[in-house]
Design a protein around this motif. Structure first.
Motif, PDB file in Angstrom:
ATOM      1  N   THR A 112       0.853  -1.191   0.000  1.00 50.21           N
ATOM      2  CA  THR A 112       0.000   0.000   0.000  1.00 50.21           C
ATOM      3  C   THR A 112       0.890   1.244   0.000  1.00 50.21           C
ATOM      4  OG1 THR A 112      -0.087   0.194   2.422  1.00 50.21           O
ATOM      5  CG2 THR A 112      -1.764  -1.194   1.362  1.00 50.21           C
ATOM      6  N   ILE A 113       0.266   2.373  -0.246  1.00 47.86           N
ATOM      7  CA  ILE A 113       1.005   3.634  -0.239  1.00 47.86           C
ATOM      8  C   ILE A 113       1.668   3.861   1.119  1.00 47.86           C
ATOM      9  CG2 ILE A 113       0.757   6.136  -0.418  1.00 47.86           C
ATOM     10  CD1 ILE A 113       0.515   4.391  -3.096  1.00 47.86           C
ATOM     11  N   GLU A 156      -4.253   3.581   2.011  1.00 53.25           N
ATOM     12  CA  GLU A 156      -4.416   2.126   1.919  1.00 53.25           C
ATOM     13  C   GLU A 156      -4.568   1.643   0.469  1.00 53.25           C
ATOM     14  OE1 GLU A 156      -3.782   0.460   4.522  1.00 53.25           O
ATOM     15  OE2 GLU A 156      -3.767   2.234   5.810  1.00 53.25           O
ATOM     16  N   ALA A 157      -4.426   2.563  -0.483  1.00 57.86           N
ATOM     17  CA  ALA A 157      -4.499   2.181  -1.902  1.00 57.86           C
ATOM     18  C   ALA A 157      -3.163   1.591  -2.354  1.00 57.86           C
ATOM     19  CB  ALA A 157      -4.848   3.410  -2.744  1.00 57.86           C
ATOM     20  N   TYR A 158      -3.156   0.994  -3.537  1.00 60.00           N
ATOM     21  CA  TYR A 158      -1.935   0.443  -4.128  1.00 60.00           C
ATOM     22  C   TYR A 158      -1.482   1.349  -5.278  1.00 60.00           C
ATOM     23  CZ  TYR A 158      -2.432  -3.734  -1.297  1.00 60.00           C
ATOM     24  OH  TYR A 158      -2.505  -4.578  -0.225  1.00 60.00           O
ATOM     25  N   PRO A 159      -0.178   1.370  -5.557  1.00 59.51           N
ATOM     26  CA  PRO A 159       0.341   2.290  -6.574  1.00 59.51           C
ATOM     27  C   PRO A 159      -0.371   2.227  -7.922  1.00 59.51           C
ATOM     28  CG  PRO A 159       2.155   1.343  -5.330  1.00 59.51           C
ATOM     29  CD  PRO A 159       0.915   0.657  -4.854  1.00 59.51           C
ATOM     30  N   SER A 179      -2.517   8.015 -10.397  1.00 59.83           N
ATOM     31  CA  SER A 179      -1.996   8.648 -11.619  1.00 59.83           C
ATOM     32  C   SER A 179      -0.481   8.817 -11.488  1.00 59.83           C
ATOM     33  CB  SER A 179      -2.642  10.023 -11.809  1.00 59.83           C
ATOM     34  OG  SER A 179      -2.152  10.934 -10.827  1.00 59.83           O
ATOM     35  N   GLY A 180       0.151   9.143 -12.596  1.00 53.96           N
ATOM     36  CA  GLY A 180       1.602   9.355 -12.567  1.00 53.96           C
ATOM     37  C   GLY A 180       2.002  10.484 -11.633  1.00 53.96           C
ATOM     38  N   GLY A 181       1.237  11.581 -11.673  1.00 54.40           N
ATOM     39  CA  GLY A 181       1.545  12.705 -10.789  1.00 54.40           C
ATOM     40  C   GLY A 181       1.396  12.346  -9.322  1.00 54.40           C
ATOM     41  N   GLN A 182       0.357  11.559  -9.009  1.00 60.23           N
ATOM     42  CA  GLN A 182       0.179  11.103  -7.627  1.00 60.23           C
ATOM     43  C   GLN A 182       1.321  10.180  -7.200  1.00 60.23           C
ATOM     44  OE1 GLN A 182      -3.763   9.450  -8.170  1.00 60.23           O
ATOM     45  NE2 GLN A 182      -4.735  11.165  -7.101  1.00 60.23           N
ATOM     46  N   LYS A 183       1.724   9.269  -8.097  1.00 60.69           N
ATOM     47  CA  LYS A 183       2.836   8.355  -7.772  1.00 60.69           C
ATOM     48  C   LYS A 183       4.108   9.140  -7.470  1.00 60.69           C
ATOM     49  CE  LYS A 183       1.280   4.440 -10.577  1.00 60.69           C
ATOM     50  NZ  LYS A 183       1.464   3.740 -11.845  1.00 60.69           N
TER      51      LYS A 183
END
Length: 246
Positions: A99-100, A137-140, A144-148
């Motif tokens: 998770t994040i 609790e999300a997964y990569p 979006s790319g910007g969020q990653k």
């Protein structure tokens, strides 16, 4: 600046890959509070240089000092030094099966910089700061790319580094996502974070950096304030480069 303000000192550093000399006799200093933009054509050694600053690439010759400690000394604990010199990569390098929050807390817990509870709290504070607490609790793959890339920056910040290195942090992003990453980097600059940024974003280099290094022909061809580099470039090579990118 006095020596005590100098975080990183690069002395006579060269790098070869096989018979190919990529960088030759680089000398420079990075001081507390510096925002350094590194620009130059593709293949000129910019990424190699920044990777050497935390020994992801080892110099073939010369020395790199962090707070007076020689990273090239085999007795130095490189992992410990990397806690002080964080790195943000072009392609995020997040672990897809975590998770994040787990991505962010992994290094502080593993290196015993923090306990699990403290690391979780720090991760939540940082996620809240970049507007992504709801992604804890999300997964990569769901980002979006910007969020990653913002998560990758948060992951580096979780180690409380003295300096952050960015290797073309926006070049893998869709154009509409570039702004959200650059805005976070602008905020860090305002807060006094020392940063070295390899970038193709000339607007960012002009606006945020206090020093710009132009790499070409295996050396730092020209170095100075954004006003000097963009306003009155000395070398014909830099003038030619700026004409092609501006």
């Amino acid at each position: 600046m006095s020596d005590r303000d100098c975080i990183i000192k690069v002395e006579n550093v060269s790098k070869t890959f096989g018979n190919d000399m990529v960088l030759e006799n680089i000398n420079t200093e990075i001081c507390k509070g510096d925002i350094i933009a590194i620009i130059g054509p593709s293949g000129c050694g910019k990424s190699t240089f920044i990777r050497m600053l935390n020994m992801l690439e080892k110099p073939s010759k010369g020395d790199i000092y962090v707070d007076g400690i020689d990273l090239c000394d085999p007795k130095v604990d490189i992992n410990k030094m990397r806690q002080r010199v964080g790195m943000v990569f072009q392609h995020f390098n997040l672990f897809p099966n975590m998770t994040i929050k787990e991505n962010i807390t992994l290094a502080p817990v593993k290196t015993r910089l923090m306990g699990k509870e403290e690391a979780d709290k720090r991760a939540e504070e940082l996620l809240n700061r970049v507007g992504l607490l709801d992604k804890a609790e999300a997964y990569p793959d769901s980002l979006s790319g910007g969020q990653k890339q913002r998560i990758a920056i948060v992951r580096a910040l979780a180690m409380n580094p003295e300096i952050l290195l960015f290797d073309e942090p926006t070049s893998a992003l869709d154009p509409e996502m570039v702004g959200e990453v650059l805005n976070l980097m602008r905020d860090l600059a305002k807060e006094g974070m020392t940063m070295v940024v390899v970038t193709h974003e000339m607007g960012f280099a002009k606006e945020v950096a206090n020093r710009v290094m132009f790499f070409d022909e295996k050396i730092i061809k020209e170095e100075g304030s954004p006003e000097d580099i963009f306003g009155s470039p000395k070398s014909p090579r830099l003038r030619s480069f700026l004409n092609s990118v501006l």
